[in-house]
Enzyme design. Structure first.
Site, PDB file in Angstrom:
ATOM      1  CG  ASN A 105      -1.691   1.241   1.420  1.00 24.20           C
ATOM      2  OD1 ASN A 105      -1.778   2.062   0.504  1.00 24.20           O
ATOM      3  ND2 ASN A 105      -2.282   1.408   2.594  1.00 24.20           N
ATOM      4  CE  LYS A 116       0.198   3.340   4.819  1.00 23.63           C
ATOM      5  NZ  LYS A 116       0.086   3.497   6.246  1.00 23.63           N
ATOM      6  CG  HIS A 163      -5.811   1.699   5.271  1.00 25.19           C
ATOM      7  ND1 HIS A 163      -5.345   2.659   6.141  1.00 25.19           N
ATOM      8  CD2 HIS A 163      -4.789   0.832   5.080  1.00 25.19           C
ATOM      9  CE1 HIS A 163      -4.089   2.387   6.447  1.00 25.19           C
ATOM     10  NE2 HIS A 163      -3.720   1.280   5.814  1.00 25.19           N
ATOM     11  CD  GLU A 178      -2.907   5.378   6.811  1.00 22.70           C
ATOM     12  OE1 GLU A 178      -2.921   5.413   5.564  1.00 22.70           O
ATOM     13  OE2 GLU A 178      -1.951   4.918   7.465  1.00 22.70           O
ATOM     14  CD  GLU A 181      -3.636  -2.836   7.357  1.00 20.78           C
ATOM     15  OE1 GLU A 181      -2.530  -3.038   6.874  1.00 20.78           O
ATOM     16  OE2 GLU A 181      -4.276  -1.795   7.157  1.00 20.78           O
ATOM     17  N   GLY A 191       2.377   1.799  10.850  1.00 24.45           N
ATOM     18  CA  GLY A 191       3.312   2.915  10.715  1.00 24.45           C
ATOM     19  C   GLY A 191       4.025   3.283  11.994  1.00 24.45           C
ATOM     20  CB  SER A 217       5.220  -2.230  12.017  1.00 21.49           C
ATOM     21  OG  SER A 217       4.778  -0.900  12.293  1.00 21.49           O
TER      22      SER A 217
HETATM   23  C1  PEP Z   1      -0.824  -0.075   6.138  1.00 24.42           C
HETATM   24  O1  PEP Z   1      -0.899   1.128   5.948  1.00 24.42           O
HETATM   25  O2  PEP Z   1      -1.706  -0.821   5.697  1.00 24.42           O
HETATM   26  C2  PEP Z   1       0.316  -0.576   6.900  1.00 24.42           C
HETATM   27  C3  PEP Z   1       0.260  -1.796   7.339  1.00 24.42           C
HETATM   28  O3  PEP Z   1       1.363   0.300   7.103  1.00 24.42           O
HETATM   29  P1  PEP Z   1       2.801  -0.061   7.751  1.00 24.42           P
HETATM   30  O4  PEP Z   1       3.283  -1.342   7.097  1.00 24.42           O
HETATM   31  O5  PEP Z   1       3.667   1.098   7.415  1.00 24.42           O
HETATM   32  O6  PEP Z   1       2.593  -0.257   9.207  1.00 24.42           O
END
Ligand code: PEP
Length: 254
Positions: free
Chosen positions: A11, A13, A97, A99, A169, A175, A215
């Site tokens: 992703n 973003k 997601h 976000e 998630e 992040g 992460s």
């Molecule tokens: C995400 O945005 O779906 C995500 C898992 O981000 P990160 O891997 O940076 O934690």
């Protein structure tokens, strides 16, 4: 042994201009060329989708949208529809997601309409669910995740959904560099699969891929993928660098 092929999706973003996307994807295509036994995909920002579709032609890397609006067309300034994603070559779309939920106020009812729009247009939804730190501390993880699932799938229940992808998630892991441990993630993934069994039937539940996101990096990927109900990952930060994303894809193939 699970028969589910692991699925790793990057992703991106709101990172990468068209030129940067072209460069990264050209490198990634070469880097994962000989990796077998794993599916992978990327979700670039909308302006880069077209260029990315050209680069991916003939490869096994799937193209995903990061979002959609649940109408085919209309006066919805700033939005992109399922047919538009299809037309540019996308096969998947990330929906719900955290976000989108937290920064843009998307609720489960809107996400359910998006999931239906994707399914109706034959885009595979990657439906994201996950609890915040406060919810985890209040012991609400299971309630939050199962509510997001049942509400998010409310408009497509009963339709054959073996292609559906769910991404667990935990919001506190996205992040932050603070991944869930393999045990923590597996615990929730197994609950999600059980719940999907109740909702969609055991055959669908056994086929649905449940990705972990939060992460994931080359150095923690293999231990996460060793868990029986973790069928790959949705990767944010580490997907921006083609070498580190390729290393995660390779970890899933082993
Ligand atoms: C995400 O945005 O779906 C995500 C898992 O981000 P990160 O891997 O940076 O934690």
């Amino acid at each position: 042994m699970s028969e589910r092929t692991p699925f790793i999706v990057g992703n991106w973003k709101m990172y990468k201009t068209v030129m940067e996307a072209r460069e990264a994807l050209t490198l990634l295509r070469v880097a994962v060329r000989d990796v077998n036994g794993v599916d992978c995909g990327v979700a670039p920002p909308f302006p880069a989708l077209d260029v990315c579709a050209d680069i991916l032609a003939g490869s096994h890397i799937a193209l995903a949208g990061q979002n959609l609006y649940p109408e085919d067309e209309g006066a919805f300034t700033g939005e992109v529809s399922a047919p538009m994603l299809k037309a540019v070559g996308a096969t998947h779309v990330i929906l719900g997601h955290s976000e989108r939920r937290h920064l843009f106020g998307e609720d489960d009812a809107l996400i359910a309409r998006k999931v239906k729009a994707a399914v109706d247009r034959e885009l595979v939804p990657i439906l994201c669910v996950g609890e915040t730190q406060e919810q985890r501390e209040a012991d609400e993880t299971v309630a939050v995740v199962t509510t997001q699932l049942s509400r998010g799938l409310a408009e497509v229940k009963g339709a054959g959904l073996p292609n559906l992808v769910v991404a667990y998630e935990p919001v506190w892991a996205i992040g932050t560099g603070l991944s869930a441990t393999p045990g923590q993630a597996q615990h929730v993934h197994a609950l999600i699969r059980d719940f999907l069994g109740d909702l969609l039937g055991p055959t669908n539940a056994a086929q649905i891929r449940i990705q972990y996101g939060g992460s994931v990096k080359p150095d923690n990927a293999a231990e996460l993928f060793a868990e029986p109900d973790i069928d790959g990952a949705l990767v944010g930060g580490a997907s921006l660098d083609p070498d580190s994303f390729a290393a995660i894809v390779e970890a899933a193939a082993r």
